[in-house]
Design a protein around this motif. Structure first.
Motif, PDB file in Angstrom:
ATOM      1  N   UNK A 164      38.680  59.730  77.916  1.00 16.62           N
ATOM      2  CA  UNK A 164      39.699  59.334  76.946  1.00 16.62           C
ATOM      3  C   UNK A 164      39.754  57.818  76.833  1.00 16.62           C
ATOM      4  N   UNK A 165      40.075  57.343  75.639  1.00 14.97           N
ATOM      5  CA  UNK A 165      40.168  55.895  75.432  1.00 14.97           C
ATOM      6  C   UNK A 165      41.348  55.349  76.240  1.00 14.97           C
ATOM      7  N   UNK A 166      41.119  54.280  77.004  1.00 13.39           N
ATOM      8  CA  UNK A 166      42.194  53.738  77.863  1.00 13.39           C
ATOM      9  C   UNK A 166      43.182  52.885  77.067  1.00 13.39           C
ATOM     10  N   UNK A 167      44.152  53.527  76.455  1.00 17.12           N
ATOM     11  CA  UNK A 167      45.127  52.780  75.661  1.00 17.12           C
ATOM     12  C   UNK A 167      45.887  51.761  76.502  1.00 17.12           C
ATOM     13  N   UNK A 168      46.052  52.060  77.790  1.00 23.51           N
ATOM     14  CA  UNK A 168      46.800  51.136  78.636  1.00 23.51           C
ATOM     15  C   UNK A 168      46.034  49.843  78.894  1.00 23.51           C
ATOM     16  N   UNK A 169      44.734  49.816  78.531  1.00 26.68           N
ATOM     17  CA  UNK A 169      43.955  48.587  78.694  1.00 26.68           C
ATOM     18  C   UNK A 169      44.211  47.602  77.556  1.00 26.68           C
ATOM     19  N   UNK A 170      44.830  48.076  76.485  1.00 27.51           N
ATOM     20  CA  UNK A 170      45.124  47.213  75.347  1.00 27.51           C
ATOM     21  C   UNK A 170      46.441  46.483  75.553  1.00 27.51           C
ATOM     22  N   UNK A 171      46.594  45.411  74.814  1.00 31.40           N
ATOM     23  CA  UNK A 171      47.894  44.732  74.805  1.00 31.40           C
ATOM     24  C   UNK A 171      48.944  45.720  74.313  1.00 31.40           C
ATOM     25  N   UNK A 172      50.151  45.692  74.872  1.00 32.65           N
ATOM     26  CA  UNK A 172      51.171  46.694  74.506  1.00 32.65           C
ATOM     27  C   UNK A 172      51.393  46.826  73.011  1.00 32.65           C
ATOM     28  N   UNK A 173      51.426  45.712  72.291  1.00 32.39           N
ATOM     29  CA  UNK A 173      51.708  45.803  70.862  1.00 32.39           C
ATOM     30  C   UNK A 173      50.608  46.572  70.138  1.00 32.39           C
ATOM     31  N   UNK A 174      49.355  46.390  70.560  1.00 32.33           N
ATOM     32  CA  UNK A 174      48.251  47.102  69.922  1.00 32.33           C
ATOM     33  C   UNK A 174      48.153  48.531  70.434  1.00 32.33           C
ATOM     34  N   UNK A 175      48.310  48.710  71.742  1.00 33.56           N
ATOM     35  CA  UNK A 175      48.228  50.053  72.304  1.00 33.56           C
ATOM     36  C   UNK A 175      49.312  50.973  71.768  1.00 33.56           C
ATOM     37  N   UNK A 176      50.546  50.467  71.708  1.00 28.48           N
ATOM     38  CA  UNK A 176      51.652  51.285  71.201  1.00 28.48           C
ATOM     39  C   UNK A 176      51.458  51.617  69.725  1.00 28.48           C
ATOM     40  N   UNK A 177      50.978  50.636  68.965  1.00 29.08           N
ATOM     41  CA  UNK A 177      50.773  50.855  67.531  1.00 29.08           C
ATOM     42  C   UNK A 177      49.668  51.886  67.304  1.00 29.08           C
ATOM     43  N   UNK A 178      48.561  51.770  68.063  1.00 29.60           N
ATOM     44  CA  UNK A 178      47.462  52.724  67.930  1.00 29.60           C
ATOM     45  C   UNK A 178      47.919  54.132  68.309  1.00 29.60           C
ATOM     46  N   UNK A 179      48.722  54.231  69.358  1.00 30.34           N
ATOM     47  CA  UNK A 179      49.217  55.549  69.780  1.00 30.34           C
ATOM     48  C   UNK A 179      50.133  56.148  68.719  1.00 30.34           C
ATOM     49  N   UNK A 180      50.976  55.310  68.114  1.00 26.91           N
ATOM     50  CA  UNK A 180      51.886  55.803  67.082  1.00 26.91           C
ATOM     51  C   UNK A 180      51.114  56.285  65.857  1.00 26.91           C
ATOM     52  N   UNK A 181      50.075  55.540  65.467  1.00 23.86           N
ATOM     53  CA  UNK A 181      49.260  55.953  64.320  1.00 23.86           C
ATOM     54  C   UNK A 181      48.546  57.263  64.621  1.00 23.86           C
ATOM     55  N   UNK A 182      48.000  57.375  65.834  1.00 23.74           N
ATOM     56  CA  UNK A 182      47.289  58.597  66.208  1.00 23.74           C
ATOM     57  C   UNK A 182      48.224  59.806  66.188  1.00 23.74           C
ATOM     58  N   UNK A 183      49.434  59.634  66.708  1.00 28.23           N
ATOM     59  CA  UNK A 183      50.392  60.739  66.726  1.00 28.23           C
ATOM     60  C   UNK A 183      50.845  61.092  65.314  1.00 28.23           C
ATOM     61  N   UNK A 184      51.066  60.074  64.485  1.00 29.11           N
ATOM     62  CA  UNK A 184      51.556  60.314  63.130  1.00 29.11           C
ATOM     63  C   UNK A 184      50.535  61.051  62.281  1.00 29.11           C
ATOM     64  N   UNK A 185      49.263  60.647  62.386  1.00 27.13           N
ATOM     65  CA  UNK A 185      48.223  61.239  61.546  1.00 27.13           C
ATOM     66  C   UNK A 185      47.447  62.345  62.255  1.00 27.13           C
ATOM     67  N   UNK A 186      47.791  62.589  63.523  1.00 21.90           N
ATOM     68  CA  UNK A 186      47.128  63.641  64.291  1.00 21.90           C
ATOM     69  C   UNK A 186      45.609  63.433  64.337  1.00 21.90           C
ATOM     70  N   UNK A 187      45.227  62.244  64.809  1.00 21.07           N
ATOM     71  CA  UNK A 187      43.810  61.913  64.985  1.00 21.07           C
ATOM     72  C   UNK A 187      43.607  61.463  66.429  1.00 21.07           C
ATOM     73  N   UNK A 188      42.364  61.445  66.909  1.00 21.68           N
ATOM     74  CA  UNK A 188      42.119  60.963  68.277  1.00 21.68           C
ATOM     75  C   UNK A 188      42.563  59.510  68.431  1.00 21.68           C
ATOM     76  N   UNK A 189      43.031  59.171  69.626  1.00 19.44           N
ATOM     77  CA  UNK A 189      43.474  57.804  69.881  1.00 19.44           C
ATOM     78  C   UNK A 189      42.337  56.798  69.698  1.00 19.44           C
TER      79      UNK A 189
END
Length: 347
Positions: free
Chosen positions: A217-242
């Motif tokens: 799995x892509x390590x979202x926690x390795x990203x800066x919080x602002x980018x990691x949180x935004x990427x996670x929110x987009x993935x959840x909203x559009x139901x796509x892989x992180x």
């Protein structure tokens, strides 16, 4: 092929000599490159392909402006005369090539940074050159162009890269400051040559079958919080892989570093910080929607900057138009000067 009347170019020894003095190179070097001086006082260099066919012409006006004659194709600047291709020097532009020829070194030139690399490689390969010394300009563009050419020559011949020392911006500037410059000085300011030999080991690592092995799995926690949180929110909203919004976010974020930060793994190796990613998904997997959301902050920033600079941009356009008009008048003044002394003074 460009249509060009060499006779109409008005090649005169005195005019070529004046250009040689202006450029800080020998008149013989310009002559060997086939340079002529046209009726407007511009010096004209023929460009050739790897087989030595003339495919275009490059003009350099007295005020320094450079342009190709209509219909020309970019090519190499190749001198006439006997050559010893045991070691070949490759420079950027015809005037640095002339500087190398003024030092009695075998040389060819590229039309610009990173241009005609394939032709240069073909030229080197066809003539069995054993070693190439790339003479780059001392700026980021020159270093990047030299790196690309060096990479293209890997496996073809041994390669060095020479960069003029401070404060010289290019070889011609260096030669003008040090008229006794010699080949050993260039080698002294070059890196160690990279061999053309390709080493293949006997032991191969185990091949990983990416089609069957599970991908971590892509390590979202390795990203800066602002980018990691935004990427996670987009993935959840559009139901796509992180992975998809995270990778696109990294690429878009690298845009902010472009032209501002370079990586330097080795003293002669420079890399820009741009990231290039490719998200492969089946049709209708919401790739465009993800990209639109991930680049939204960048698009908004660009709109804001453009609006704030609109007045300054318009002012700059007006200034550019005025300067171009002045330049055109100065060029016409030189072109219309009948007396050689008057033309020389106008130049």
């Amino acid at each position: 092929m460009a249509s060009y009347n060499k006779e109409a170019a008005g090649q005169h020894d005195s005019a070529l000599t004046r250009w040689a003095e202006r450029l800080g190179v020998s008149a013989d070097s310009l002559d060997r490159l086939g340079a002529t001086v046209d009726p407007e006082g511009a010096i004209v260099f023929p460009m050739q392909d790897a087989e030595r066919n003339i495919i275009g012409h490059r003009r350099r006006l007295p005020f320094g402006q450079k342009l190709s004659i209509k219909g020309s194709k970019n090519g190499l600047f190749v001198p006439t005369g006997p050559h010893d291709y045991e070691r070949l020097y490759i420079a950027e532009g015809p005037t640095d090539t002339a500087a190398l020829l003024s030092m009695d070194l075998p040389a060819i030139g590229l039309p610009g940074t990173g241009q005609c690399i394939d032709s240069a490689v073909s030229f080197v390969r066809q003539r069995g050159v054993r070693e190439v010394v790339i003479v780059s300009d001392r700026d980021d563009a020159g270093r990047l162009g030299a790196k690309k050419l060096a990479e293209a020559l890997e496996g073809v011949c041994s390669v060095r890269v020479c960069e003029p020392p401070e404060p010289h911006k290019d070889l011609r500037d260096w030669l003008r400051a040090e008229p006794l410059l010699r080949e050993h000085d260039l080698i002294e300011h070059s890196n160690e040559p990279k061999s053309s030999a390709v080493e293949i080991g006997d032991d191969w690592p185990e091949i990983i079958d990416v089609a069957t092995d599970p991908v971590p799995a892509f390590p979202l926690d390795a990203l800066a919080p602002v980018l990691g949180d935004y990427a996670e929110a987009v993935a959840e909203s559009l139901q796509v892989p992180h992975d998809m919004p995270a990778l696109l976010g990294l690429a878009i974020g690298s845009f902010a570093l472009s032209t501002r930060v370079d990586l330097r793994p080795e003293p002669d190796w420079w890399e820009p910080c741009n990231l290039w990613v490719c998200c492969l998904m089946r049709p209708a997997e919401r790739k465009s929607a993800v990209l639109r959301l991930m680049r939204a902050p960048l698009d908004e920033h660009q709109r804001s900057v453009n609006e704030s600079l609109a007045e300054q941009i318009e002012k700059t356009h007006r200034q550019e138009k005025a300067l171009r008009a002045r330049l055109d008048r100065m060029i016409k003044k030189v072109a219309n000067a009948d007396d050689p002394a008057e033309r020389y003074q106008a130049e």
